[in-house]
Design a protein around this motif. Structure first.
Motif, short mmCIF file in Angstrom:
data_model
loop_
_atom_site.label_atom_id
_atom_site.label_comp_id
_atom_site.label_asym_id
_atom_site.label_seq_id
_atom_site.Cartn_x
_atom_site.Cartn_y
_atom_site.Cartn_z
N ALA A 1 0.82 -1.21 0.00
CA ALA A 1 0.00 0.00 0.00
C ALA A 1 0.86 1.26 0.00
O ALA A 1 0.52 2.25 -0.65
CB ALA A 1 -0.92 -0.01 1.22
N GLY A 2 1.98 1.21 0.71
CA GLY A 2 2.83 2.40 0.80
C GLY A 2 3.66 2.64 -0.44
O GLY A 2 3.78 3.78 -0.92
N THR A 3 4.23 1.57 -1.00
CA THR A 3 5.12 1.74 -2.16
C THR A 3 4.36 2.19 -3.40
O THR A 3 4.97 2.78 -4.31
CB THR A 3 5.84 0.42 -2.46
OG1 THR A 3 4.88 -0.64 -2.60
CG2 THR A 3 6.82 0.06 -1.35
N GLU A 4 3.05 1.92 -3.47
CA GLU A 4 2.27 2.33 -4.64
C GLU A 4 1.69 3.75 -4.50
O GLU A 4 0.85 4.15 -5.28
CB GLU A 4 1.14 1.33 -4.87
CG GLU A 4 1.62 -0.04 -5.30
CD GLU A 4 2.40 0.01 -6.60
OE1 GLU A 4 1.86 0.51 -7.60
OE2 GLU A 4 3.56 -0.43 -6.61
N ARG A 5 2.14 4.49 -3.48
CA ARG A 5 1.59 5.83 -3.26
C ARG A 5 2.65 6.92 -3.46
O ARG A 5 2.54 8.01 -2.89
CB ARG A 5 1.01 5.92 -1.84
CG ARG A 5 -0.08 4.93 -1.57
CD ARG A 5 -0.57 5.01 -0.15
NE ARG A 5 -1.26 6.27 0.12
CZ ARG A 5 -1.69 6.64 1.34
NH1 ARG A 5 -1.48 5.84 2.37
NH2 ARG A 5 -2.31 7.80 1.51
N ARG A 6 3.66 6.62 -4.25
CA ARG A 6 4.73 7.61 -4.44
C ARG A 6 4.17 8.93 -4.99
O ARG A 6 4.50 10.01 -4.49
CB ARG A 6 5.79 7.06 -5.39
CG ARG A 6 6.63 5.93 -4.82
CD ARG A 6 7.75 5.55 -5.78
NE ARG A 6 8.61 4.54 -5.21
CZ ARG A 6 8.42 3.24 -5.36
NH1 ARG A 6 7.36 2.80 -6.05
NH2 ARG A 6 9.25 2.36 -4.82
N ARG A 7 3.34 8.82 -6.02
CA ARG A 7 2.82 10.03 -6.63
C ARG A 7 1.88 10.77 -5.68
O ARG A 7 1.87 12.00 -5.61
CB ARG A 7 2.09 9.70 -7.94
CG ARG A 7 1.68 10.94 -8.73
CD ARG A 7 1.13 10.55 -10.08
NE ARG A 7 0.82 11.73 -10.87
CZ ARG A 7 -0.33 12.42 -10.77
NH1 ARG A 7 -1.26 12.01 -9.92
NH2 ARG A 7 -0.55 13.48 -11.52
N GLU A 8 1.08 10.02 -4.95
CA GLU A 8 0.16 10.65 -3.99
C GLU A 8 0.94 11.41 -2.91
O GLU A 8 0.57 12.53 -2.55
CB GLU A 8 -0.71 9.57 -3.34
CG GLU A 8 -1.73 10.12 -2.35
CD GLU A 8 -2.55 9.00 -1.72
OE1 GLU A 8 -3.19 9.27 -0.68
OE2 GLU A 8 -2.55 7.87 -2.26
N ALA B 1 2.31 0.66 12.56
CA ALA B 1 2.83 2.03 12.61
C ALA B 1 4.28 2.09 12.14
O ALA B 1 4.66 2.96 11.33
CB ALA B 1 2.70 2.58 14.03
N VAL B 2 5.10 1.19 12.64
CA VAL B 2 6.52 1.20 12.27
C VAL B 2 6.68 0.88 10.78
O VAL B 2 7.45 1.55 10.07
CB VAL B 2 7.30 0.19 13.14
CG1 VAL B 2 8.73 0.03 12.62
CG2 VAL B 2 7.33 0.65 14.59
N THR B 3 5.97 -0.14 10.30
CA THR B 3 6.10 -0.53 8.89
C THR B 3 5.63 0.58 7.97
O THR B 3 6.29 0.91 6.97
CB THR B 3 5.28 -1.80 8.62
OG1 THR B 3 5.68 -2.83 9.52
CG2 THR B 3 5.47 -2.27 7.19
N SER B 4 4.48 1.18 8.28
CA SER B 4 3.98 2.26 7.42
C SER B 4 4.89 3.48 7.48
O SER B 4 5.10 4.16 6.46
CB SER B 4 2.56 2.64 7.84
OG SER B 4 2.54 3.10 9.19
#
Length: 635
Positions: A529-536, A612-615
């Motif tokens: 979920a985090g790696t696919e939000r670069r542009r966001e 929390a740590v992972t995100s």
């Protein structure tokens, strides 16, 4: 098509890494469990042990086989669920890529073949990695079984090729099964809708998702209702089914909960960017919450079920006695109890070391209790399922609760070896099945040589004279040095504690393996979920947010999703406990439910910390690039 799948697999490896690892761990657990399970079918009993010790080791092997069978089953379930949810989320993240493939001439069938080829490659790679990991898992499982006392020291599980083949085939099958639904869904979406993120592409709750969610919910409710009228074994299996099917239901319907939860959070923190992201990223939130729902429902469901059964056994044991005190001692010492001032009835129960054989079946060496029938009837309230305890005199025997399922009928003659003295005892009745295994047989003390019961471990159930204070009588027994004295309530609580200790040993294996597996899926979902939000994230930064503010926003959103997953998982666990509580009430007349508050606290705190740590780490790493370089591109 396979070459294209390989290229996608290589270029977008971060999307597939978690699924590959999930398959590998699933294959490793199945392989290790099968190897250990096969080894428990050929128990090696050390020489020089007593017959009771041999029986305990055999029972331990049976328990180990049960644990390994449940581990393999849970591993397959978790693998299918985790791989399916992970790959489904991965497909959602690639909607634009698949739409472009359709616009350049690709058919729906080719899209499905592309995704299935990727899943086949995923399964092969995961299975190949799982074989060596399985060797490590086998040693870990063997060590755990030895540590908790289910198998003796020196127990080993030899290598068997068939177990490796079965686990590998299961790994490939898990990958194909988990991806099949996602491939069908991706092929049905119109390419222009996927590019514009409109129509079916923007719809999270599809028809298939509604069907699976509602059918799973109906099945869960049906199991809860059925468990209320089932016996304890049936209720325990229903609780396990509720934990799994209920987790599927909650995970499937979680997109309905995420917007509502975002609205509630918005009331507490109006104008929060994290809440707005949560409201907008329903699909992302549901994918992150799913493994948490499984983690919480399985751990709390299993712990609550076993704990409820242990507590119910203690409550049943307390209700089965019509007495004030229980004294533990040796048989010879217990003979002095009737002479203690204030003792009205002393029902001595000697755990004798004799062998009883029913026909051609294996001899029973443990759980054989020598009693005086008259005293036993005065102090025990358990009504026989057949026969009359008054008939337990002379060469007779009463079948105990532990042998209830063997259906040893009245009139059957059993062979007895009482330290070299052969006896033939006629069955005159049997006690009903209880929550705890209980005794195997009750025999009259008068027919046994004194040396058989003189040094036997003995529990004496004592009724106190009406005008006497039980506490004062207990002090007299202690001063006489006869043995340890407990109130019936303390004795029942200690008995439940011993049973719970055995359950904890089993749970330590099941929950440890299942918990780590599900937690790994949580980390994987958060990372995807985090790696696919670069542009966001880049858009956030060019609108004025600093990099630390973006990271804090991502952590807040992920924490909110984790709380949603925890709440939904607790709801599933509560449904399982409701079923087991109803079954216990039907069995003993009172509702007994064990809520594992300590485990709930640990799981909740640990899950929130991991998410929390992972995100935070993922958001920090994905915001390293300059936002301007990303804002003009579309991933």
């Amino acid at each position: 098509m396979f070459r294209m799948s390989f290229g996608t697999f290589r270029e977008r490896w971060e999307l597939f890494a978690g699924a590959v690892l999930s398959v590998a761990v699933g294959v490793a657990l199945v392989q290790a469990s099968l190897l250990v399970l096969a080894a428990t079918g050929e128990p090696r009993i050390p020489e020089g042990l007593s017959r009771q010790a041999e029986d305990r080791i055999r029972e331990g092997f049976v328990g180990a086989a049960t644990v390994m069978g449940m581990t393999a089953f849970l591993a397959l379930f978790l693998a299918v669920f985790i791989v399916g949810s992970t790959f489904g989320f991965t497909v959602d993240q690639r909607r634009r890529d698949l739409a472009l493939l359709r616009l350049t001439g690709g058919s729906r069938g080719q899209v499905r073949m592309l995704l299935l080829s990727e899943s086949l490659l995923l399964g092969i790679v995961g299975s190949a990695l799982g074989v060596p990991i399985g060797l490590i898992a086998k040693h870990v499982q063997t060590w755990l079984l030895v540590e908790i006392g289910l198998v003796p020291d020196g127990f080993t599980a030899p290598w068997r090729l068939w177990a490796v083949i079965v686990a590998g085939v299961a790994g490939v099958g898990v990958a194909l099964t988990g991806v099949f639904a996602a491939s069908l869904r991706a092929a049905r979406i119109r390419p222009l809708d996927a590019l514009r993120e409109t129509g079916k592409a923007a719809r999270v709750m599809t028809a298939s998702r509604w069907l699976l969610g509602l059918s799973s919910t109906a099945c869960t409710v049906a199991m809860v209702v059925w468990a209320h009228g089932a016996n304890l074994i049936g209720a325990m299996m229903a609780a396990l089914g509720i934990s799994m099917v209920g987790a599927v239901a909650m995970s499937t319907l979680s997109p309905l909960v995420v917007p509502f939860a975002a609205w509630l959070c918005g009331l507490l923190a109006p104008g929060s960017l994290a809440i707005a992201s949560l409201r907008d990223g329903v699909r992302r939130g549901a994918a992150t919450a799913s493994p948490l729902i499984v983690l919480v429902s399985l751990l709390l469901g299993l712990a609550g079920t076993f704990g409820s059964l242990a507590d119910a056994g203690g409550e049943e044991a307390k209700r089965s006695l019509n007495a004030h005190l229980v004294v533990t001692s040796k048989g010879e010492q217990a003979e002095r109890l009737p002479g203690i001032e204030g003792v009205a009835v002393a029902s001595r129960q000697n755990a004798v070391d004799i062998t009883i054989t029913a026909g051609d079946r294996r001899g029973v060496h443990s759980g054989i209790i020598a009693v005086d029938a008259a005293d036993y009837m005065h102090t025990h309230t358990l009504v026989p399922a057949s026969g009359d305890l008054n008939a337990l005199i002379g060469d007779t025997v009463f079948v105990g609760p532990a042998q209830h399922s063997e259906w040893i009928g009245a009139g059957e003659v059993l062979s007895v070896d009482a330290e070299g003295k052969p006896l033939s005892l006629t069955v005159v009745g049997g006690l009903p099945e209880t929550l705890e295994p209980g005794e195997n047989f009750l025999v009259p003390r008068q027919i046994l040589p004194r040396q058989v019961w003189a040094n036997a471990p003995t529990e004496t159930v004592i009724q106190v004279v009406a005008e006497q204070n039980p506490g004062v009588v207990a002090e007299r027994i202690e001063r006489a040095g006869i043995g340890e004295v407990h109130t019936v309530q303390d004795w029942a609580r200690a008995r439940a504690g011993r049973n719970q200790a055995g359950n904890v040993q089993i749970l330590s294996v099941l929950m440890g393996l299942a918990g780590l597996y599900a937690l790994m899926a949580v980390v994987n979902s958060v990372v995807i979920a985090g790696t696919e939000r670069r542009r966001e994230f880049a858009v956030f930064r060019v609108t004025g947010l600093s990099r630390p503010q973006v990271v804090r926003t991502a952590v807040a959103e992920a924490t909110a999703v984790a709380i949603i997953g925890l709440v939904l998982g607790c709801a599933v666990a509560a449904a399982g406990l409701a079923g087991i509580g109803g079954s216990v009430r039907a069995a003993i007349g009172v509702t007994v439910v064990h809520v594992p508050w300590a485990l709930l606290t640990v799981v909740a705190a640990g899950s929130l910390a991991v998410v929390a740590v992972t995100s935070g780490i993922t958001a920090f790493l994905t915001t390293r690039e300059r936002p301007v370089s990303l804002i003009t591109t579309k991933e």
